[in-house]
Design a protein around this motif. Sequence first.
Motif, PDB file in Angstrom:
ATOM      1  N   GLN A  95       0.835  -1.208   0.000  1.00  0.00           N
ATOM      2  CA  GLN A  95       0.000   0.000   0.000  1.00  0.00           C
ATOM      3  C   GLN A  95       0.867   1.254   0.000  1.00  0.00           C
ATOM      4  O   GLN A  95       0.576   2.224  -0.688  1.00  0.00           O
ATOM      5  N   GLU A  97       3.947   1.428  -1.143  1.00  0.00           N
ATOM      6  CA  GLU A  97       4.560   1.528  -2.476  1.00  0.00           C
ATOM      7  C   GLU A  97       3.588   2.132  -3.474  1.00  0.00           C
ATOM      8  O   GLU A  97       3.945   2.993  -4.268  1.00  0.00           O
ATOM      9  N   ARG A  98       2.342   1.674  -3.411  1.00  0.00           N
ATOM     10  CA  ARG A  98       1.350   2.188  -4.352  1.00  0.00           C
ATOM     11  C   ARG A  98       1.168   3.694  -4.145  1.00  0.00           C
ATOM     12  O   ARG A  98       1.148   4.462  -5.105  1.00  0.00           O
ATOM     13  N   ARG A 101       4.157   5.562  -5.527  1.00  0.00           N
ATOM     14  CA  ARG A 101       4.173   5.588  -6.989  1.00  0.00           C
ATOM     15  C   ARG A 101       3.114   6.538  -7.531  1.00  0.00           C
ATOM     16  O   ARG A 101       3.352   7.257  -8.495  1.00  0.00           O
ATOM     17  N   GLU A 102       1.946   6.524  -6.912  1.00  0.00           N
ATOM     18  CA  GLU A 102       0.904   7.431  -7.378  1.00  0.00           C
ATOM     19  C   GLU A 102       1.361   8.874  -7.215  1.00  0.00           C
ATOM     20  O   GLU A 102       1.131   9.719  -8.067  1.00  0.00           O
ATOM     21  N   LEU A 104       4.500   9.905  -7.205  1.00  0.00           N
ATOM     22  CA  LEU A 104       5.506  10.167  -8.238  1.00  0.00           C
ATOM     23  C   LEU A 104       4.838  10.472  -9.571  1.00  0.00           C
ATOM     24  O   LEU A 104       5.212  11.409 -10.262  1.00  0.00           O
ATOM     25  N   SER A 105       3.817   9.670  -9.922  1.00  0.00           N
ATOM     26  CA  SER A 105       3.199   9.859 -11.235  1.00  0.00           C
ATOM     27  C   SER A 105       2.517  11.220 -11.288  1.00  0.00           C
ATOM     28  O   SER A 105       2.539  11.880 -12.314  1.00  0.00           O
ATOM     29  N   TYR A 107       3.550  13.877  -9.853  1.00  0.00           N
ATOM     30  CA  TYR A 107       4.614  14.875 -10.057  1.00  0.00           C
ATOM     31  C   TYR A 107       5.165  14.808 -11.469  1.00  0.00           C
ATOM     32  O   TYR A 107       5.388  15.827 -12.097  1.00  0.00           O
ATOM     33  N   ALA A 128      10.577   5.197  -9.758  1.00  0.00           N
ATOM     34  CA  ALA A 128       9.298   4.492  -9.714  1.00  0.00           C
ATOM     35  C   ALA A 128       9.503   2.999  -9.515  1.00  0.00           C
ATOM     36  O   ALA A 128       8.605   2.303  -9.074  1.00  0.00           O
ATOM     37  N   ASP A 129      10.674   2.529  -9.823  1.00  0.00           N
ATOM     38  CA  ASP A 129      10.924   1.086  -9.769  1.00  0.00           C
ATOM     39  C   ASP A 129      11.703   0.730  -8.506  1.00  0.00           C
ATOM     40  O   ASP A 129      11.149   0.567  -7.430  1.00  0.00           O
ATOM     41  N   MET A 133      10.858   0.564  -4.223  1.00  0.00           N
ATOM     42  CA  MET A 133      10.922  -0.742  -3.577  1.00  0.00           C
ATOM     43  C   MET A 133      11.892  -0.712  -2.397  1.00  0.00           C
ATOM     44  O   MET A 133      11.588  -1.218  -1.320  1.00  0.00           O
TER      45      MET A 133
END
Lengths: 606, 604
Positions: A95, A97-98, A101-102, A104-105, A107, A128-129, A133
């Motif tokens: 959760q 990580e999600r 990532r959201e 980051l996207s 931005y 993002a990768d 992680m």
Amino acid sequence: MLGLGVRLVYRMYRMHPVAASIAVVGSLITALGIVGSTIVIGRVTDSVVLPAFDDGSTVTSSDVLWGVAAVIAIAVVRSAGTVMRRYYAGMTTQQVERSLRERLSRYYLGLPMEFHQRSMAGRLIAHADNDTMMATHVLDPVPFTLGVVFLMVFAAISLVAVDLLVASVALLIFPAMYVINRIYTSQVERPTAAVQASVGRVSAIAHESFDGALVVKTLGRAHDEEVRFGSASARLRSFRVQVGNIRAVFEAVLDAMPSLGIAAVVLIGAHRIRAGAMTPGELVQVTSLFTLLSFPMRVFGYFLEMVPLSVVSHRRLQTVWSESLPEIPTAAEPRISGGDGPARLQVADLTYTYPTVARLDDADEASLGVTVAPGPTDVNDNRPTLTEVSFEVAEGEIVAIVGGTGAGKSTLCSLIAGLIEPSSGTVEIDGVSVAGLDPTHRTGQVALVFQESFLFADSIAENIALGEPDHRRLRHAIEIAAAAGFVDELPDGVYSVVGERGVTLSGGQRQRIALARALYRRPRLIVLDDATSAVDPIIEQQILAALRSELDVTAVIVAQRLSTIELADRVVYLDGGTVAEVGIHSELLSHPGYRALVEAYQEAAV
Amino acid sequence: MTSVPVRPDGRVVTPYDPDESEGAWSVIRRGIKASPPLRRGLGLTAAMGVSVALGQLAVPVLIQQALDSGGLTEANEVDIDAVTRLVAIVVGIVVLAAFANWRTQRRLVSRAEETLYHLRTTAFAKVHRLSVADHNDTSKGVLLARVSSDVEALAQFVNWGFFIWVTNPVLVLGMFCVLAYYSVPLALVVALTLAPAVPLMRWVQRRQLAANDLHRTAVGAMLGSFSEAVTGAAVIRAYGAQDRQANFLRRSIDTRYRTKIRANRYMALVFVISDLFASLAFALVLIIGVRYRDALGLGAGELVASLFLVTLIAGPISTLSEVLDQTQSAVSAWRKILHLIDAAVDVADPEPGLVAPPGPVRIEVENLVFSYRVGGRVLDGVSVSIPPGTNVAVVGETGSGKTTFAKMLCRLADPDTGSIRLNGIELSELSAASRLATVRMVPQDGFLFDASVGENIRFGRPAASDAELDAAIDLLELRWWIDRLPFGLASPAGERGGNLSVGERQLVALIRAALADPGLLILDEATSAVDPETDAALTAAIRRLSEGRTLISIAHRLATAESADTVMVFDRGHLAQIGSHAELVVQPGIYARLHRAWTGATRT
């Protein structure tokens, strides 16, 4: 570092508290189960096993059954706790990580173009990768680590309840193991960070080398590339061996410590049993507790190991979040009310200086005291690309931008389309500044077609419409872009998927798809940045003629070919980032620089 | 002549598509064979397993001995001396085992890392040996994965799973041996009780693996949409496609999340299965041990130690099952790397090979046929003879085969059939060094390395002196451009040459070729992105450069064809026309048509 790690974990747990709490409860149950099972073993030894061997008659089958029931019940509880802990700990990590990532996207999509110009693509994708992680890696062992803390408390209580002297062995051994773990993690911190950085370096070299495989081949540099890659791999190997050697010492010591503790407990236990202060079952209980504790102690070490990696990775992500997301202009912002007809463009005193490109993540490695490979130094070339550029384009006019390599033509195109903001000066469409426009509104007015065409890994239709296509408009755009011929020959027509693993299109074909994408939107101003450079001259002429006859649009075209320039109503001649001349092509020919530039091919051909 | 490499089972071997059906054992056998450093460590590996197992087994045996011979079952029977002796022996064993553990781990680490290093560098070298056809057919990302993430997957395994595989089976076996020593029937009971756990764990695991596969696909899709958001940043902003991309991203991030959670569900289960079965075994040992103690000839200490062992046995078994997942991804990574390493090289350099004399090159091409693996024939029966010192222009539409023809002249791929001879020597028989000295191609895509401009030029001939470098720049009359760069030759080119414009990158490639001084120079639209003025100036310079060599230019504009001695016209893989500009322009055919279009386009 540990403090930073704890703060990081706290912040991440606050993001998704429910799953995190369940995982912690699960680990509490597991801890109770582990201590409980050692108590059961001790009890069973004292009240079932040893009496049975004593005189054989005092043990009833109900005693045995009680023991069996207790063992199984404890096992079920412990397993339930383990499943809870593992599943929800994993969920918490995922959760978080999600969410990262959201974020980051948001931005990546929301930050201005200027951010992408000064960031390296590979690094942003790594955020993002791997970075995401690694940033959450520290969460994985957290519930278990908390479980270990509970375990220590329960174990200490149960040990004190058994015998103070025996408990003191534990009180010596457990802190000793903790200290050894700390020493271990502090020793491997630097080499581990060096390993991480070397892994990045190795793949960066491979990436570059494979990308330029054709050049490597034509230059016969395969061997040099092998040497370069080999030395980076050798560094990685030596750091890994360094980590491995440190680990070998500590693994051996940490493996042996519980056994040595048990040996001490047995010796002390023998004295205490003789003194009648302890039962044999209690001795068995303590020894099995020591044995079962050795693994959780290791998990604690794992947590300590993860802390610096996660902290550093999280810091990398923060470099993105330290950017300020621009506020999306509301509907109240100025709008262009020019209707559907062609737009009027005014460029006034436009000056633009490119931002400096940030190099590598040396700062991160430096914070851990590791230097891996020195990157090339920064180019701090602060000369403006464009200086005080001014010109106007009337409604429906076609203006060619002409200039030598590095004259600032592409930069001018990006500024007109509002992709980047001018350092000073203005770009206005119908008297409204492009810079302050709502992006959605802006992209409906201006369409920019780039020199290097970018296609999404999707169908041709999707690439042009960027959404649900209107088929008549799609067909029209494809036809004007002179793409109908090759698109219709593709196996799935407009539904053929292009992209890395899809249909391979030639450079000219890609450019025509990109052009159709612009035409599809029926913009009022179209900007072609050398957008037909890879298209045959004949086809280029067709396209431009169609543009003129079929569409009611103002056009700014960066042109190299004389035929294209002659097609334009007027020419803006750029030289070294400034407007050297504006006018009709035939007039401009009196300018020696301009003449030399546009007639170069003719001269050479004669 | 090359044939596509074929496996014994008739399958075609390509470097990017490994045979997933190959069993794990076969992969491991091949892997060990391909990695000499690995073979040397096998004896040590066994030693390590035994030493770790000994250290851990000492404890339950100590408890049994202390209870049975040390008299710890009763307060008045305690024999302190015997217990002290036992403890001393156990401490000795534990310390020795720890020492052995340390030494063997050290050795193993360096062996394993040597193997990984060997594997990584071999795979890397192999990639550069693949022909341009292989590079065309394979995505760069796939090749990159072979030397980075695939090797990393193996490294993770080596760092953790491998040790578990070495120690835990020995440990489990040792535990059963001790159990059997106390009582064979009890050991059998334990073995039979635990046996069903194994297929159960495998079943859960297979579901986990399937879930992991889905997860990996989801990760790839997610990275794909991130990559688009980053590399397509300009287009997304220019077309207001943010919402569309945001949707893709949100969906792919969420899919990645959900597939991971699903895989986690199985992972959470695997661990407890062996624990539950071990508890069942504990209960059975307790019941049977107590009831049939006399028939089994058990001592009290022996029964306690057996119970103790049963509680310990679940640990290594479930760890093994956990490692299995990691092992499987490691094996699959290994399979992929080995597949690349084993792939046949289409273009193998002869050793030692022939050496061509310096000077202009005569080219004789006979019946050249070439096709990429996907997409059919690109060249179909091309024959041509070019005298030394000729200036040849190659024209044709996109996809007519002209670039492939150029690539074959510098042996970026070998023909399917037919031959290419330079100065009478078969191209495939030239040594790599001589081929490089003789033929030089300037590709259209001016890829630069992340080094200075000067270093990038020097890649053309590393041994060149500064004076030679200056001479090459002056020959092409590009001094003005170098002087305009912020730090001259020392200016960094940036990632992929990103600090320079596309046209400037082509200038670097051109100077590079001039520095190399080849007898055959091939220009593949080498100045297509420089501005017309510079391009025209370069044309004159290239004419000077071509003196004393054979020049083949793939033309992107008319002037090149007009000024060439010979024009070759390609059409759909055939050499459609050949002759001088003057001859061809009056002949009805492709060239005349092309010429009309060109002149129409450039001179209204």
